[in-house]
Each structure stands twice: as structure tokens, then as C-alpha cells.
Design a protein around this motif. Sequence first.
Motif, mmCIF file in Angstrom:
data_model
loop_
_atom_site.group_PDB
_atom_site.id
_atom_site.type_symbol
_atom_site.label_atom_id
_atom_site.label_comp_id
_atom_site.label_asym_id
_atom_site.label_seq_id
_atom_site.Cartn_x
_atom_site.Cartn_y
_atom_site.Cartn_z
ATOM 1 N N GLU A 100 40.499 38.556 38.737
ATOM 2 C CA GLU A 100 39.972 39.233 37.524
ATOM 3 C C GLU A 100 38.430 38.546 37.069
ATOM 4 O O GLU A 100 37.434 39.227 36.705
ATOM 5 C CB GLU A 100 40.785 39.121 36.429
ATOM 6 C CG GLU A 100 42.074 40.224 36.620
ATOM 7 C CD GLU A 100 43.006 39.556 37.361
ATOM 8 O OE1 GLU A 100 42.713 38.437 37.833
ATOM 9 O OE2 GLU A 100 44.000 40.321 37.871
ATOM 10 N N ARG A 101 38.593 37.424 36.988
ATOM 11 C CA ARG A 101 37.315 36.603 36.584
ATOM 12 C C ARG A 101 36.242 36.723 37.634
ATOM 13 O O ARG A 101 35.067 36.781 37.318
ATOM 14 C CB ARG A 101 37.866 35.070 36.652
ATOM 15 C CG ARG A 101 36.611 34.109 35.966
ATOM 16 C CD ARG A 101 36.939 32.652 36.074
ATOM 17 N NE ARG A 101 35.739 32.028 35.444
ATOM 18 C CZ ARG A 101 35.482 30.656 35.693
ATOM 19 N NH1 ARG A 101 36.558 29.847 36.714
ATOM 20 N NH2 ARG A 101 34.688 29.986 35.211
ATOM 21 N N ARG A 131 34.502 39.925 37.313
ATOM 22 C CA ARG A 131 33.433 39.960 36.459
ATOM 23 C C ARG A 131 32.087 39.162 36.934
ATOM 24 O O ARG A 131 31.132 39.563 36.636
ATOM 25 C CB ARG A 131 34.092 39.338 35.059
ATOM 26 C CG ARG A 131 35.175 40.034 34.489
ATOM 27 C CD ARG A 131 35.497 39.591 32.842
ATOM 28 N NE ARG A 131 35.687 38.085 32.876
ATOM 29 C CZ ARG A 131 36.893 37.899 33.147
ATOM 30 N NH1 ARG A 131 38.059 38.491 33.224
ATOM 31 N NH2 ARG A 131 37.113 36.369 33.013
#
Length: 489
Positions: A463-464, A467
Amino acid sequence: MNAQRKSYRGVVPQKRANKGDGAPSSAEHVEERPLTKGNPPKQNSVRTQKRAALNNALERIRQVAKRDKEVQFTTLWHHVYNVERLREAFLSLKRKATAGVDGRTWRTYRENLEENLEDLSARLKRGAYRAQPVARVYIPKPDGRKRPICIPALHDTIVEQPKVRLLNAVYEVDFMGFSYGFRPKRSQHDALDAVTVGIERQKVNWVLDADISGFFDAIDHEWLVRFVEHRIADKRVLRHIKKWLYAGVLEDREWRRTEQGTPQGGSISPLLANIYLHYALDLWAHQWRRSYRGDVIIVRFADDFIVGFQYRREAERFRRELSERLNKFNLELHPEKTRLIEFGRFAAERRQSRGDGKPETFNFLGFTHICGKKRNGKFTVRRKTMSKRLSAKLKAIRVELRLRINHSIPEVGAWLRTVLLGYYRYHGVPGNYPTLASMRHRIYWMWRKILRRRSQKAKASKERMKRLTDRWLPRPRIYHPYPDQRLRV
């Protein structure tokens, strides 16, 4: 103003003869001339020495060179030592470039710019200018070898640029249309599109992928000066070119005399290389093509060139005669990089009937050219990034990421963004999207691996990373049009 509200009058002024009162014994009458209608035409030259005047002078030189292919220019040196040209050359240099071999940078030279330019112009004008030796360094090449690059002095770089613009005005009208390397308004992608369109639209069945071995280091100085003398008869220009050629190089702090070759890294080196190949290769190849009975395409970028033929017999004859031609000028074809392959719209069918497998590919300007087909079944030339270039680029990025392991994420992300955009702008050609996507995907994994190594508590979850990727790694994009659209075929 007359009654019709016009400045032009139908009644023209009568002028008397040169002498006498108009009698038959007097001299001939002066031609009558009406009054001026409208504004007088503007003069071609400008009154002050500025960029417009310099461009007009170069344009006049270009027109004369184009009008008469045999004319020799005898007075050109004043265009080189002109202060305005030297100032324009200095301002066009990169502000943050490294210092030259003389240790001077752009900023230090600018502190006393006018005084330095006046002194440089005076030395050029009276013949007291001497070119300094260049410092030679070596950079690695993708194939493991090293390429010699020379670092000139700052004032030599300033002087070279007016001379390049001057010689370009003379020789640009002489260069052949299939020459694309280091010429104004021509790029690598123009040459790539010319190869693709030529193979797709002409009857090309065989391709000679040629490369000249150590070209820039093998240029013969005597032949080069003789080639320049075909157009340039100004002894001051010729004398300055000789000074630059024989200035020598500094390698390991030792001065070495250069008997042949031109230093790679100088502004004038590519132009002199083009002049050398124009007389040694291009004119001969063009004349050979005119006597050939089949279709021939030629595309040259510096010392790399592609020649396409319709018949194999003629291709083999061209290769033999080309080798003999280049030997006369101290040049030779690279034995490993020069290949004659079967390539074209019928190559796949013919090789399959003989059981030879798929057609061979060739590399040109960073791309691998492959025989392919469109969706409608028609032949096309597919282009994708060379695997060696891609591997070398990823390796360099991996090394740099390790060096930046402790830098902030925004700093590393901004750098990766710049790297990817530069890669897309060159390699973003139609049909190469999968390679661009693979490049971005592999950088994603390298960056994630580096982030995980920053500390034992470092987190680089999917998820990081998503981004960070969406913010800093731009998606692939095709920047270049199809070849036939660029060339308007």
C-alpha cells in the motif's frame, strides 16, 4: 498629397540631360523616374552589431554556398572573433558544467566577462590565440569497453561554437540527405524513422549493419584538412583548425601529441567528423547507388550506418568496395559489428522455407529492429530497446539507489522521476510500450528493496509503495509518432 488623396502622382519629374540643353548634339538623356510610391524597402543589414546581424551574415554565406557548389570562401575569420558571437557562445554554455582543463568555470569567467571576451577576440584577431591540450578521460561502454572523452579548456569551447556555426552555414547545404548525425534540426529519431520507412516502403531484402572501428580516433589529419580546403580558403580558419588538431591531449598528467583523430567532447569534433565522412563515404555511396539496378536505402548517423539492398549479390559487392574505399582514408569496418543479414517483408517466409528460423535482427541507435506484422497482416519493422542498454541502465540505477539509501524519500523519488521521464522521451516509440512498463516495474522493486534495507523497522508495504509509485514514478508514455507520420510519407 494630391486630390485623389494619394502620394503618387501621375506627372513624373522631367530630368535634363547630363550636359547641354537637350539638343541632338548633347549627351544622352537621363532616365526619367516617378516619385516613390509607399515606403522604401528596408535594408538587408542592420546598423548595430547584434544577433540579427550575425544571423543575416550566416544566411548570406549559406545562400552563396547553396548557389555555387564549387565556391571557396576566403574571408570568414572575422565571423569567429566577433565579440557578439563569442558572447552568444558563452551564454549558451551550461551554467553548472564542470570546469575545463584550465580550471575555469562558467561563473568565474563571467566575473570579468567583457574584459575576457575583448581579450579573447583580440588574440584571435592578431593570431596570438593558442588552443590548449585537452584532458582525456575514459567512461565505460555497455559492451565493457571504455570510450575516450576529452575535456577542453573553457575558452576553447567558447571559440569552437562560432566556428561550428560558420562551418555549418557552408557545409550544411553540401551534406547528403541520408546523413543525420550531429546536424541542425536532425535527431536520432529522424534517422530511426528513415530506416523504418525505407525498409517498409522500398524493396529491401538485405540489410548491411555497418560500423566504423574507432572512427573518431582514426581520422587522418592530412585528409581532413584537404577535405576542409574544398570549401574553406581562408588561411586563418585553416590554421586555427590545425592548431586545434595538433594541440595534443593530457593523459595521466602527461602531454601526448595526436597524430590522428579528433577529441571526442569538443563542439567542433562532430562537425569535422561529418565533413570527413561526407567526402570519404557519403559522396561515394550516393554515386554507387545511382549506378545500382535495384532499390537501395542509406541512413547514416555519425559512424553508424544502415544500408538496405534488394539483391544479395549487390550487397556483398557494396561491402567489398566499401572496405576498399574506407582503407584509402585510414578507416576500416568493425569486424564484429558489421553484418549482412536477410531482413525485409519476405525474409520470414524465405527463411522458413529453408528451415533457417526467424529473421535476424539488427541494432541501431539503441533500438533492436525486428521483422514483424501489423494487425492486418502487413509487414512492419518493430522496434524495442536493446536488451544490453536496458540492463546497463537498470544496473546504473541500482548502484545509485544504494548510494542514496539514506536520502529522503522525496529526494530519491524526484531523482527517479527525472530518470524515467528522460528514458521515456527517448525510448517512447510506437510498439515499445511493454519495455517501458517493464522498466518502471523493475525500478519499483529495486526501490522497495532499498527502502526495506534502511533499517530493521523499515516498512515498505504494498500500500505504501503504491502511494509512492503513483506520486514519483510516472506511467509509460509514447512520445514519438509513427515513422510515416513524422516523415509525412
